[in-house]
Design a protein around this motif. Structure first.
Motif, short mmCIF file in Angstrom:
data_model
loop_
_atom_site.label_atom_id
_atom_site.label_comp_id
_atom_site.label_asym_id
_atom_site.label_seq_id
_atom_site.Cartn_x
_atom_site.Cartn_y
_atom_site.Cartn_z
N VAL A 1 38.72 96.97 59.54
CA VAL A 1 37.60 96.81 58.62
C VAL A 1 36.61 95.82 59.21
O VAL A 1 36.98 94.74 59.64
N GLU A 2 35.35 96.20 59.24
CA GLU A 2 34.32 95.31 59.76
C GLU A 2 33.74 94.48 58.62
O GLU A 2 33.25 95.02 57.63
N TYR A 3 33.82 93.16 58.72
CA TYR A 3 33.34 92.26 57.68
C TYR A 3 31.94 91.76 58.04
O TYR A 3 31.66 91.44 59.18
N THR A 4 31.09 91.74 57.07
CA THR A 4 29.74 91.20 57.24
C THR A 4 29.55 90.09 56.21
O THR A 4 30.43 89.79 55.42
N ASP A 5 28.40 89.45 56.24
CA ASP A 5 28.12 88.40 55.28
C ASP A 5 28.24 88.93 53.86
O ASP A 5 27.68 89.99 53.53
N LEU A 6 28.95 88.20 53.04
CA LEU A 6 29.16 88.61 51.65
C LEU A 6 27.99 88.18 50.78
O LEU A 6 27.53 87.05 50.87
N VAL A 7 27.52 89.10 49.96
CA VAL A 7 26.53 88.77 48.94
C VAL A 7 27.15 89.17 47.61
O VAL A 7 26.99 90.30 47.14
N LEU A 8 27.88 88.24 47.03
CA LEU A 8 28.59 88.50 45.77
C LEU A 8 27.84 87.83 44.63
O LEU A 8 27.05 86.92 44.83
N MET A 9 28.13 88.28 43.40
CA MET A 9 27.42 87.71 42.26
C MET A 9 28.27 87.81 41.00
O MET A 9 29.21 88.61 40.92
N ARG A 10 27.92 86.98 40.04
CA ARG A 10 28.54 87.02 38.72
C ARG A 10 28.39 88.42 38.13
O ARG A 10 27.34 89.05 38.24
N GLY A 11 29.46 88.90 37.52
CA GLY A 11 29.40 90.21 36.87
C GLY A 11 30.18 91.28 37.61
O GLY A 11 30.60 92.26 37.00
#
Length: 449
Positions: free
Chosen positions: A320-330
């Protein structure tokens, strides 16, 4: 009144005290009923008779004697909670030798809905209180309808103020028949139907057969104790509802609650909507507790996760290739093979509690878990109206009236992650708001077409 003023200086117990006993999950019970049918008095009496109050408080009540109004206990507690404008229901701990309880007093339909949709305080049992001298009233019908919509199936009926009908068995039977018929209209039935006098404590914790020799059933506390505590849904698919995300230099920390399933260190999880992937590096703690040594967490637990963004042979999953995470509430996190539904269309059974009708194509905010998405209702299915003996109204219909229950399809402006209610309850129920005001709620049936 002077004694009650002094009494207000005594601190009330809160539901936080429950967690002093980590070996048992508290049973969450919501108290509902028409205004002035005695909810506050019953809750106050329950606190007193179970010795859930500080001893100093109990002595103050005893000194006042029979003139003490147990409803004032709840008035004091509401004053304390009023400092936090986000709390619209009173939640109080009741502790017995067998079990801990969180008793939830919801003043009205909106408060009840808000409490049920916010995950940590959701009730699984309801006590429906009825004044024997008044019988079934408008709010009684509305609460029965709402219990059905929200899937609360464990219901105890408390027939209060029996002293005002001279403890009559015939009057009790009449009300019992009426409320049984009401529940059946919504596919519900009562675990127990209990005659009581909350002001005197009769059949609350202790029975009084001198007053009602004809009643051989349970007290309210015995009926509460007879209900099995639901087990956390750890056997189900993983659902982690994200509350906050903290982006640090080398990792992201996600704070949320596991509503279903089990999560282990080293596992890959996916965040919906969006499909971002990450691996769990550790469970974090701000209190120096055992979190540093925890290898897993399960349904019912609030967690803080450190997520690892990595590549290559040292990755937990090197394919699996991981990139910068852009996570958010919800967002809702899951395992790869058991993801929630994601989409802009869904069909739901909803309850509308506002006097202003909800009209087709009218903008509304759907709140599910920690998600909040704008949308509109685009179609309505047959409406079953209790007041009209459950008859189907004429169609087509372009609005929902006060206290109606309908099946409706919604079109949302952005994708939302959810589960059908019959799959996972906590990620399958939602609230509806117009502006900043809560107007209704419901449960997801399935995806829209």
């Amino acid at each position: 009144m002077e004694e009650n003023t002094k009494f207000k200086k005594i601190r009330m117990p809160t539901c936080n005290s429950l967690f002093a006993t980590p070996y048992s999950m508290p049973l969450r019970i919501v108290m509902v009923g028409h205004v002035d049918h005695g909810k506050s008095t019953l809750l106050g009496r329950l606190l007193y008779d179970t010795h859930s109050l500080p001893e100093e408080t109990r002595k103050s009540i005893y000194a006042i004697g029979e003139g003490f109004e147990f409803s004032s206990l709840l008035d004091v507690f509401r004053e304390e909670q009023a400092q936090n404008i986000t709390i619209e229901t009173t939640q109080i701990s009741v502790r017995t030798a067998l079990r801990d309880y969180v008793m939830i007093d919801a003043p009205g339909h909106r408060e009840f809905l808000k409490n049920m949709i916010t995950g940590a305080s959701s009730a699984v049992v309801a006590i429906l209180l009825i004044d024997v001298t008044e019988g079934i009233k408008e709010q009684t019908r509305g609460h029965a309808r709402l219990l059905s919509v929200l899937g609360i199936r464990k219901i105890i009926i408390a027939i209060n103020k029996m002293d005002r009908v001279d403890y009559s068995q015939e009057v009790f039977k009449t009300i019992m028949i009426q409320v049984t018929a009401l529940l059946l209209e919504f596919g519900l039935f009562a675990q127990e139907i209990i005659p009581m006098v909350a002001t005197q404590g009769i059949n609350v914790v202790i029975s009084n057969q001198k007053k009602m020799l004809w009643y051989q059933g349970m007290t309210l506390l015995k009926a509460m104790e007879a209900i099995e505590t639901p087990l956390p849904a750890k056997e189900g698919p993983l659902r982690l509802v994200v509350q906050d995300v903290y982006c640090l230099k080398e990792c992201s920390v996600v704070v949320g609650r596991i509503e279903s399933g089990v999560l282990h260190i080293g596992e890959e999880i996916i965040f919906w909507p969006g499909g971002q992937r990450a691996c769990v590096r550790s469970f974090e703690s701000w209190t120096g507790s055992k979190a540093d040594f925890t290898l897993s967490a399960e349904a019912g637990e609030a967690v803080a996760l450190t997520l690892e963004i990595s590549k290559g042979k040292h990755s937990v999953n090197p394919f699996v290739e991981y990139t910068d995470l852009v996570l958010m509430r919800g967002q809702i996190a899951s395992h790869a093979l058991q993801s929630p539904s994601v989409g802009k269309k869904l069909v739901a059974r909803i309850f509308w509690c506002d006097l202003e009708p909800l009209r087709l194509q009218h903008s509304v905010t759907l709140k599910l878990g920690t998600q909040s998405v704008q949308g509109k209702m685009i179609s309505i299915s047959p409406v079953f109206d209790n007041a009209a003996q459950m008859s189907i109204k004429n169609f087509p219909q372009n609005f929902i009236s006060h206290q109606e229950v309908v099946d409706a399809e919604f079109l949302l402006e952005e994708p939302i992650a959810y589960d059908p209610y019959d799959v996972i309850e906590s990620t399958g129920r939602f609230a509806l708001a117009v502006g900043k005001r809560l107007r209704g709620g419901g449960i997801v049936l399935h995806a829209g077409e």
